[in-house]
Design a protein around this motif. Sequence first.
Motif, PDB file in Angstrom:
ATOM      1  N   GLU A  37      14.441   4.342  24.069  1.00  0.00           N
ATOM      2  CA  GLU A  37      15.053   4.463  22.743  1.00  0.00           C
ATOM      3  C   GLU A  37      16.265   3.545  22.622  1.00  0.00           C
ATOM      4  N   ARG A  38      17.088   3.498  23.680  1.00  0.00           N
ATOM      5  CA  ARG A  38      18.236   2.586  23.651  1.00  0.00           C
ATOM      6  C   ARG A  38      17.799   1.129  23.561  1.00  0.00           C
ATOM      7  N   LEU A  39      16.705   0.807  24.256  1.00  0.00           N
ATOM      8  CA  LEU A  39      16.193  -0.555  24.206  1.00  0.00           C
ATOM      9  C   LEU A  39      15.705  -0.900  22.796  1.00  0.00           C
ATOM     10  N   ARG A  40      15.018   0.056  22.158  1.00  0.00           N
ATOM     11  CA  ARG A  40      14.543  -0.171  20.790  1.00  0.00           C
ATOM     12  C   ARG A  40      15.714  -0.369  19.832  1.00  0.00           C
ATOM     13  N   VAL A  41      16.749   0.473  19.992  1.00  0.00           N
ATOM     14  CA  VAL A  41      17.930   0.338  19.132  1.00  0.00           C
ATOM     15  C   VAL A  41      18.592  -1.016  19.340  1.00  0.00           C
ATOM     16  N   ARG A  44      16.412  -3.716  17.802  1.00  0.00           N
ATOM     17  CA  ARG A  44      16.515  -3.653  16.350  1.00  0.00           C
ATOM     18  C   ARG A  44      17.825  -4.289  15.880  1.00  0.00           C
ATOM     19  N   PHE A  45      18.881  -4.014  16.598  1.00  0.00           N
ATOM     20  CA  PHE A  45      20.179  -4.590  16.261  1.00  0.00           C
ATOM     21  C   PHE A  45      20.149  -6.116  16.378  1.00  0.00           C
ATOM     22  N   VAL A  46      19.531  -6.605  17.452  1.00  0.00           N
ATOM     23  CA  VAL A  46      19.412  -8.052  17.647  1.00  0.00           C
ATOM     24  C   VAL A  46      18.566  -8.672  16.531  1.00  0.00           C
ATOM     25  N   PHE A  47      17.490  -7.982  16.145  1.00  0.00           N
ATOM     26  CA  PHE A  47      16.616  -8.485  15.081  1.00  0.00           C
ATOM     27  C   PHE A  47      17.362  -8.578  13.753  1.00  0.00           C
TER      28      PHE A  47
END
Length: 288
Positions: A37-41, A44-47
């Motif tokens: 979940e932290r990796l996805r967040v 997403r932030f980088v995107f």
Amino acid sequence: MNKGKKNPQNPEIVGDKHFVQTKRRERKVRKGRMRRERLRVFLRFVFVLAVLYIMYFVYKMPVMYLPKNAFSIVNSEAIQIINNNIVPTHKILTVLNSVKVPDRPVFLAKTGEMEKAIKQLTPVEDVYVRRYILPARMQIIIKERIPVILIAPDVNAQPVAYFTQDGKIVGREYLPLKINIKPLLVLSYGNKGDDYKNWNLDKINELLKIANYIETYSREKVEYIDCRNPNDIYVKIPTVNIRVGKPDGQIFTRIARLPSILPQVKLLDSKIKYLDISWEKVNYLKLE
């Protein structure tokens, strides 16, 4: 032989070990989910940052902006004006010079002021603006009012104005008309007693109706209507000049008599000045 022996393992201890192992596995699963979940967040932030950067980069690209002189250059690649058959392009650019060239990317540019400025030109009925990118450019589509009546002081004189289908009068600065439509020619001096500048839409429609009735009952094309005496109107067709008289409530009844009169007129060898149908029941020919 072993019936009397008991299991050396305590069931309660075995159950506790199983419970502890289950809890450990559950914790590992939860930790794995949290890491994902932290990796996805983070991704997403980088995107989002990447998208914002690209948008800012595109926003600042010079190719996305209209040139500062876009409204002052004829045949500019940035501004294309189409469908203006009556209004010259240079007149449209002249009114556009009063509008500031958008200082933002063309896809964000507001066109309301441009459309409002162009609509100030009387022949223009409506304006549509299309925006294109890469490179930034605009296509201005003009919808012009339809001319229906030309005004001239004499049949051999140049027209001085014209009326549109919705009753607007347009001056000589837009004449001669360079269109395929041939409006009805109406002769008028523009005197105080019959100043065509004061004609309204009802007057325009009345003249068009008279011409339509004449063409229907004579089966000939109306060349012009002479309104230089507003109380004594003449209508010219190829066969004869017709005096229809005062435009009162009986004018269309009088015109309806033409099918019974014109065949006789065509048989005459004498030169006819006009055919008079201005009287209620009597018709007569005025010879030259």
